[in-house]
Design a protein around this motif. Structure first.
Motif, PDB file in Angstrom:
ATOM      1  N   ASN A  34     -26.105  60.738  89.796  1.00  0.00           N
ATOM      2  CA  ASN A  34     -24.997  61.400  90.496  1.00  0.00           C
ATOM      3  C   ASN A  34     -25.442  62.083  91.781  1.00  0.00           C
ATOM      4  N   GLY A  38     -23.674  61.488  95.508  1.00  0.00           N
ATOM      5  CA  GLY A  38     -23.085  62.571  96.306  1.00  0.00           C
ATOM      6  C   GLY A  38     -24.018  63.161  97.341  1.00  0.00           C
ATOM      7  N   GLN A  41     -22.581  64.385 100.822  1.00  0.00           N
ATOM      8  CA  GLN A  41     -21.707  65.555 100.703  1.00  0.00           C
ATOM      9  C   GLN A  41     -22.489  66.797 100.286  1.00  0.00           C
ATOM     10  N   GLY A  99     -22.247  71.120  88.769  1.00  0.00           N
ATOM     11  CA  GLY A  99     -20.993  71.245  89.504  1.00  0.00           C
ATOM     12  C   GLY A  99     -20.682  72.662  89.949  1.00  0.00           C
ATOM     13  N   GLY A 160     -18.249  57.347  90.566  1.00  0.00           N
ATOM     14  CA  GLY A 160     -18.562  58.622  91.195  1.00  0.00           C
ATOM     15  C   GLY A 160     -18.263  58.629  92.679  1.00  0.00           C
ATOM     16  N   MET A 164     -15.668  61.111  94.189  1.00  0.00           N
ATOM     17  CA  MET A 164     -16.162  62.121  95.134  1.00  0.00           C
ATOM     18  C   MET A 164     -15.449  62.025  96.476  1.00  0.00           C
ATOM     19  N   GLY A 168     -14.247  65.402  95.872  1.00  0.00           N
ATOM     20  CA  GLY A 168     -15.468  66.160  96.159  1.00  0.00           C
ATOM     21  C   GLY A 168     -16.470  66.009  95.030  1.00  0.00           C
ATOM     22  N   TRP A 169     -17.688  66.482  95.245  1.00  0.00           N
ATOM     23  CA  TRP A 169     -18.756  66.217  94.279  1.00  0.00           C
ATOM     24  C   TRP A 169     -18.745  67.138  93.071  1.00  0.00           C
ATOM     25  N   ARG A 170     -18.266  68.372  93.223  1.00  0.00           N
ATOM     26  CA  ARG A 170     -18.347  69.329  92.111  1.00  0.00           C
ATOM     27  C   ARG A 170     -17.521  68.909  90.882  1.00  0.00           C
ATOM     28  N   VAL A 172     -16.711  66.044  89.908  1.00  0.00           N
ATOM     29  CA  VAL A 172     -17.278  64.838  89.306  1.00  0.00           C
ATOM     30  C   VAL A 172     -18.444  65.195  88.385  1.00  0.00           C
ATOM     31  N   LYS A 250     -18.241  56.139 102.443  1.00  0.00           N
ATOM     32  CA  LYS A 250     -18.548  56.441 101.046  1.00  0.00           C
ATOM     33  C   LYS A 250     -18.085  55.324 100.105  1.00  0.00           C
TER      34      LYS A 250
END
Length: 419
Positions: A34, A38, A41, A99, A160, A164, A168-170, A172, A250
């Motif tokens: 992961n 990400g 980002q 996250g 992912g 994302m 956004g990445w958090r 996920v 992305k």
């Protein structure tokens, strides 16, 4: 007179066990990958340089690598089922908490904990396969395991990457961590047969000194080191390379990278099946294992040198060729210790081999980041180093590794726990 009968335990069929192990490694590789998905980002959010990003990758591999040897002894003492469950719990919680991370030091700690949990994966898998899967099914079992951990990056990168890009990445990381915990439910229900010799005495673990004296251990470890240098470089830097050096967005990155990883996984499944069939037809385990391993190192050398200098179509062709041969070669990495060390020695053998084989995760990830920063964002030198490392792999697999045949360990050693 009342006669009571005791119901016999229903032991889990070997291939169901293999399927659950493969699923655990599928989750394992989604969670470890992961960060790469990400990376752009996360780097922008937390102001990370390529060197700092490489340090995050290395933090995972530091704990993952250095704990391989003690994990082998722990598996022999506590049993593989229990150790794998503990590891899965830790790596799932580490993913979830990532996250919520707001700084580079927090990410370092969580990546270290992720490696601490995931370091049990291949040692427990090899112990369980060696103890509970018939020899004629070992090739297929490792193909399924290879498919699991190689399709993980494919699914994780595609899903992912898309999520994302939208959320956004958090979220996920939090969602994937919660989902990972669900694997513990079916794992808690498996029933394993007790491990015995043919005379019904419990099996005994092989002393570490006996394993360290095996020349083939060192050949397999060197080959593992070289193969993982390439694999971890691609796994850790391919998303960044496609986005920063090749201009992919992305979603485009996620589609290409996940497709490459999927081809890799399918090749692993095909390779495991083909190796099992070849051994059933009388091919030697030595030829079955060494041929794909040597071929993968040669292809790795060529493709790593070519990818950064070719036009995008040539680059992607090399990427997919590399993934195919890597997948075909993945089952023998752990077939070799399973076939040679057997249930008595496989946990510690794999602990040593996987420890040496994963040092590229520590030194390679940081070194690649330093090379990229020193080259003003160019990836050419990092690819060059990855390619040249393949020469070491040829030496290990072809010249140092001996015949792939069971080792006679004798009758000494402490009793092992049931897996």
């Amino acid at each position: 007179m009342i006669v009571t009968t005791v119901a016999k335990p229903r032991f889990t069929p070997p291939m169901v066990l293999v399927g659950l192990i493969g699923l655990s490694l599928f989750i394992n590789y989604i969670d470890r990958g992961n960060l790469a998905t990400g990376a752009k980002q996360i780097s922008a959010d937390l102001n990370l340089s390529a060197t700092r990003y490489g340090s995050l990758l290395a933090a995972f591999y530091f704990s993952y690598t250095l704990l391989q040897l003690p994990v082998g002894a722990l598996v022999d003492r506590w049993g593989a089922k229990r150790v794998l469950a503990l590891g899965a719990t830790l790596w799932s919680l580490s993913t979830l908490l990532t996250g919520f991370a707001t700084s580079f030091p927090q990410l370092i700690v969580l990546r270290f904990c992720l490696g601490l949990g995931e370091c049990v994966g291949f040692t427990t898998a090899s112990k369980l396969i060696a103890a509970h899967v018939p020899r004629k099914k070992v090739g297929l079992a490792n193909g399924i395991i290879g498919f699991g951990y190689m399709v993980g990056p494919a699914v994780g990168t595609l899903l992912g990457g898309v999520l994302m890009a939208q959320w956004g990445w958090r979220p996920v990381f939090i969602g994937f961590g919660l989902a990972s915990l669900l694997w513990l439910l079916p794992w808690s229900r498996i029933q394993l047969r007790p491990e015995h010799h043919r005379d019904q005495t419990p099996i005994e673990a092989v002393p570490l000194r006996r394993i360290l004296a095996q020349r083939s251990l060192w050949g397999a470890s060197l080959g593992h080191f070289a193969g993982n240098w390439n694999w971890y470089f691609i796994l850790g830097y391919l998303p960044l390379y496609l986005e920063k050096a090749r201009g992919f967005d992305k979603v485009q990155m996620a589609e290409v990278a996940s497709a490459a990883y999927l081809v890799n996984a399918l090749a692993a499944l095909l390779g495991g099946w083909a190796m099992g069939r070849a051994m059933e037809k009388g091919w030697s385990a030595t030829l079955v294992c060494k041929l794909p391993l040597a071929s993968a190192q040669v292809v790795g050398l060529v493709t790593m040198l070519a990818m950064p200098v070719l036009p995008i179509r040539g680059c992607l062709a090399c990427l997919f060729a590399y993934e195919i041969f890597l997948g075909l070669s993945s089952p023998p990495y752990f077939m070799i210790p399973q076939l040679m060390a057997g249930p008595r020695g496989v946990a510690r053998w794999v602990g040593i081999q996987n420890m040496i084989g994963n040092f590229p995760g520590i030194i390679g990830m940081v070194f690649a980041g330093v090379l990229i920063d020193a080259s003003s964002g160019s990836y050419v030198t990092a690819f060059l180093v990855a390619g040249l490392i393949d020469v070491l792999g040829l030496v290990g697999w072809v010249l140092i590794l001996g015949k792939v045949e069971p080792v006679d360990w004798g009758n000494t050693g402490p009793r092992a726990a049931s897996s």
